[in-house]
Design a protein around this motif. Structure first.
Motif, PDB file in Angstrom:
ATOM      1  N   ARG A   1      53.901  20.541  56.699  1.00 54.34           N
ATOM      2  CA  ARG A   1      53.718  19.511  57.943  1.00 54.34           C
ATOM      3  C   ARG A   1      53.759  19.624  59.470  1.00 54.34           C
ATOM      4  NH1 ARG A   1      55.552  14.768  56.336  1.00 54.34           N
ATOM      5  NH2 ARG A   1      56.168  14.162  58.728  1.00 54.34           N
ATOM      6  N   ALA A   2      53.421  21.198  59.589  1.00 51.57           N
ATOM      7  CA  ALA A   2      53.324  21.834  60.774  1.00 51.57           C
ATOM      8  C   ALA A   2      52.062  21.364  60.816  1.00 51.57           C
ATOM      9  CB  ALA A   2      53.771  22.824  60.200  1.00 51.57           C
ATOM     10  N   GLY A   3      51.665  20.825  61.828  1.00 50.35           N
ATOM     11  CA  GLY A   3      50.475  20.623  62.607  1.00 50.35           C
ATOM     12  C   GLY A   3      50.267  20.958  63.462  1.00 50.35           C
ATOM     13  N   ASN A   4      50.624  22.866  64.025  1.00 47.55           N
ATOM     14  CA  ASN A   4      49.715  23.255  65.312  1.00 47.55           C
ATOM     15  C   ASN A   4      49.251  23.726  64.441  1.00 47.55           C
ATOM     16  OD1 ASN A   4      51.956  24.457  63.751  1.00 47.55           O
ATOM     17  ND2 ASN A   4      51.934  26.659  64.749  1.00 47.55           N
ATOM     18  N   PHE A   5      47.857  23.112  64.743  1.00 50.97           N
ATOM     19  CA  PHE A   5      46.458  23.930  64.200  1.00 50.97           C
ATOM     20  C   PHE A   5      45.748  24.345  65.528  1.00 50.97           C
ATOM     21  CE2 PHE A   5      46.828  20.225  61.039  1.00 50.97           C
ATOM     22  CZ  PHE A   5      47.599  21.186  60.205  1.00 50.97           C
ATOM     23  N   VAL A   6      44.528  25.290  65.254  1.00 49.28           N
ATOM     24  CA  VAL A   6      43.551  25.152  66.783  1.00 49.28           C
ATOM     25  C   VAL A   6      42.155  25.804  65.562  1.00 49.28           C
ATOM     26  CG1 VAL A   6      45.808  26.787  67.626  1.00 49.28           C
ATOM     27  CG2 VAL A   6      44.489  27.669  66.006  1.00 49.28           C
ATOM     28  N   PHE A   7      41.195  25.759  66.755  1.00 50.37           N
ATOM     29  CA  PHE A   7      40.362  26.058  66.243  1.00 50.37           C
ATOM     30  C   PHE A   7      40.148  27.606  66.178  1.00 50.37           C
ATOM     31  CE2 PHE A   7      38.674  21.334  66.491  1.00 50.37           C
ATOM     32  CZ  PHE A   7      38.572  21.462  65.097  1.00 50.37           C
ATOM     33  N   ASN A   8      39.515  28.444  65.555  1.00 50.28           N
ATOM     34  CA  ASN A   8      39.165  30.203  65.963  1.00 50.28           C
ATOM     35  C   ASN A   8      37.651  30.591  65.758  1.00 50.28           C
ATOM     36  OD1 ASN A   8      37.376  30.124  62.926  1.00 50.28           O
ATOM     37  ND2 ASN A   8      38.856  30.188  62.178  1.00 50.28           N
ATOM     38  N   GLN A   9      37.202  31.682  66.097  1.00 50.04           N
ATOM     39  CA  GLN A   9      36.371  32.016  67.193  1.00 50.04           C
ATOM     40  C   GLN A   9      35.098  31.544  65.687  1.00 50.04           C
ATOM     41  OE1 GLN A   9      36.377  36.208  67.066  1.00 50.04           O
ATOM     42  NE2 GLN A   9      36.360  36.493  64.886  1.00 50.04           N
ATOM     43  N   ASP A  10      34.835  31.212  64.540  1.00 50.95           N
ATOM     44  CA  ASP A  10      34.714  30.644  63.473  1.00 50.95           C
ATOM     45  C   ASP A  10      34.253  29.387  64.152  1.00 50.95           C
ATOM     46  OD1 ASP A  10      33.602  33.513  63.207  1.00 50.95           O
ATOM     47  OD2 ASP A  10      35.154  33.208  61.577  1.00 50.95           O
ATOM     48  N   GLY A  11      35.093  28.761  64.281  1.00 52.74           N
ATOM     49  CA  GLY A  11      34.180  27.179  64.969  1.00 52.74           C
ATOM     50  C   GLY A  11      35.280  26.954  63.530  1.00 52.74           C
ATOM     51  N   LEU A  12      36.743  27.006  63.160  1.00 48.53           N
ATOM     52  CA  LEU A  12      37.154  26.405  62.018  1.00 48.53           C
ATOM     53  C   LEU A  12      38.547  25.851  62.356  1.00 48.53           C
ATOM     54  CD1 LEU A  12      36.162  29.214  59.830  1.00 48.53           C
ATOM     55  CD2 LEU A  12      36.142  26.823  59.652  1.00 48.53           C
ATOM     56  N   LEU A  13      38.913  24.959  61.408  1.00 44.92           N
ATOM     57  CA  LEU A  13      39.913  24.642  61.985  1.00 44.92           C
ATOM     58  C   LEU A  13      41.569  25.361  61.442  1.00 44.92           C
ATOM     59  CD1 LEU A  13      41.739  22.238  63.609  1.00 44.92           C
ATOM     60  CD2 LEU A  13      41.703  21.135  61.777  1.00 44.92           C
ATOM     61  N   VAL A  14      41.866  26.078  61.483  1.00 47.64           N
ATOM     62  CA  VAL A  14      43.097  26.916  61.102  1.00 47.64           C
ATOM     63  C   VAL A  14      44.681  26.394  61.663  1.00 47.64           C
ATOM     64  CG1 VAL A  14      41.810  28.407  60.631  1.00 47.64           C
ATOM     65  CG2 VAL A  14      42.973  28.333  62.203  1.00 47.64           C
ATOM     66  N   THR A  15      46.065  26.585  60.701  1.00 46.52           N
ATOM     67  CA  THR A  15      46.912  26.844  61.498  1.00 46.52           C
ATOM     68  C   THR A  15      47.771  28.198  62.105  1.00 46.52           C
ATOM     69  OG1 THR A  15      48.055  28.435  59.143  1.00 46.52           O
ATOM     70  CG2 THR A  15      47.889  25.883  58.768  1.00 46.52           C
ATOM     71  N   GLY A  16      48.084  27.487  63.043  1.00 45.21           N
ATOM     72  CA  GLY A  16      48.210  28.327  63.771  1.00 45.21           C
ATOM     73  C   GLY A  16      49.230  29.831  63.892  1.00 45.21           C
ATOM     74  N   THR A  17      49.690  29.992  62.316  1.00 46.10           N
ATOM     75  CA  THR A  17      50.971  31.047  62.487  1.00 46.10           C
ATOM     76  C   THR A  17      49.656  31.567  61.600  1.00 46.10           C
ATOM     77  OG1 THR A  17      52.019  29.444  60.877  1.00 46.10           O
ATOM     78  CG2 THR A  17      52.772  29.413  62.868  1.00 46.10           C
ATOM     79  N   SER A  18      49.285  31.423  60.635  1.00 46.69           N
ATOM     80  CA  SER A  18      48.653  32.064  59.228  1.00 46.69           C
ATOM     81  C   SER A  18      47.250  31.960  59.042  1.00 46.69           C
ATOM     82  CB  SER A  18      49.401  31.952  57.703  1.00 46.69           C
ATOM     83  OG  SER A  18      49.679  30.445  57.291  1.00 46.69           O
TER      84      SER A  18
END
Length: 317
Positions: free
Chosen positions: A26-43
């Motif tokens: 339920r933790a929605g602190n997502f980011v886009f990484n250098q490959d343009g993939l939406l990923v979880t901010g922690t792991s």
């Protein structure tokens, strides 16, 4: 607000892809990484979604990573329809001219300047011409007539043929005149709309309450590309805690249902915010006070027992 910060308003979990299967959070602190993939901010786990095709249909057959090409461009669209409306003055003298100018687009998104001229030739009658000095389409001309009440008689529209050097062979540009009138007063004739546009660069993205990822381009176009997947389980207390607000389904958690917010699952997504702690502070403080009182009572029992033992030892001496 960060566009990739997401919170769930209702039950359910975001779906991410782990090494051994799906992991819920339920933790929605997502980011886009250098490959343009939406990923979880922690792991860095990849957020999962359903793809949306060019027709706006959601492919529910399989989950996909959310990946955006931030150098993407939206293709141009050549003008197929142009709408001219407004009023030509009924009391205008013979020979009066009304000139309109507007831009349209060819198949490569290049701008062409179009000039439309109306010239009054008789009572309730105007000649018209539509042309472009740069070419692009076959110029059109004709006569526009109005009824006695000022409504348009003919023509409702006229078709122009695009030159093959500008647009694929056989394509036409339809000019709609149905909004024209002839009443007394001044001219209000104008080009109200045209449906072509140039190419555009990706300028931003948004995520709506249904979890649809929408790309916004500088030419005003918007494209839906993904819809985030949401999962829910029969018994959340049966989920295996993996740490960092991640959970894995187990036999004890029951059936896992994966779908879309507002569709298969009655929850919504709030973009630009993060879920705060969902603990009831009043209930937790009450439990803490009860535990503290219980501890104090137990401590008093131990203290009393210790005093009795000391008295017993003293009596034996």
């Amino acid at each position: 607000n960060v566009a990739t910060d997401l919170a769930l308003n209702g039950s359910g979990y975001f779906v991410t892809q782990g090494l051994d299967g799906q992991i819920l959070t339920r933790a929605g602190n997502f980011v886009f990484n250098q490959d343009g993939l939406l990923v979880t901010g922690t792991s860095g786990l990849k957020v999962q979604a359903f793809r949306i095709d060019a027709n706006g249909e959601v492919d529910m057959s399989q989950l996909s990573d959310v990946q955006i090409d931030f150098a993407a461009q939206a293709p141009p669209k050549f003008t197929e329809n142009m709408d001219i409306g407004g009023n030509l003055p009924a009391d205008a003298p013979i020979g009066e001219e009304v000139t309109l100018s507007n831009k349209i687009y060819d198949e490569q998104g290049n701008v062409l300047n179009v000039v439309t001229r109306f010239t009054k030739t008789a009572e309730n009658e105007w000649s018209f011409s539509i042309e472009n000095d740069e070419g692009g389409f076959t110029a059109a001309s004709g006569t526009m007539t109005f009824n006695v009440d000022g409504s348009l008689d003919t023509p409702d529209s006229v078709g122009l043929t695009w030159d093959t050097d500008f647009v694929t062979s056989g394509s036409t540009l339809t000019v709609d005149f149905s909004g024209m009138t002839q009443y007394g007063g001044s001219s209000t004739a104008t080009v109200r709309d045209q449906d072509g546009y140039a190419s555009g660069k990706l300028s931003s993205f948004t995520i709506d309450p249904a979890g649809k990822v929408k790309l916004n381009f500088t030419n005003g176009q918007q494209e839906e590309v993904y819809q985030l997947a949401i999962s829910d389980v029969d018994n959340p207390n049966g989920l295996e805690q993996l740490g960092e607000n991640f959970y894995a389904p187990t036999a004890a958690s029951g059936e896992t249902v994966t779908g879309r917010a507002g569709n298969e699952l009655q929850t919504t997504i709030v973009a630009g915010t993060l879920e705060m702690s969902n603990v009831d502070l009043a209930e937790e403080f009450t439990s803490m006070i009860i535990a503290q009182r219980g501890y104090q009572a137990s401590a008093r029992v131990i203290t009393t027992s210790d005093e009795i033992l000391q008295e017993t030892v003293q009596l034996k001496r």
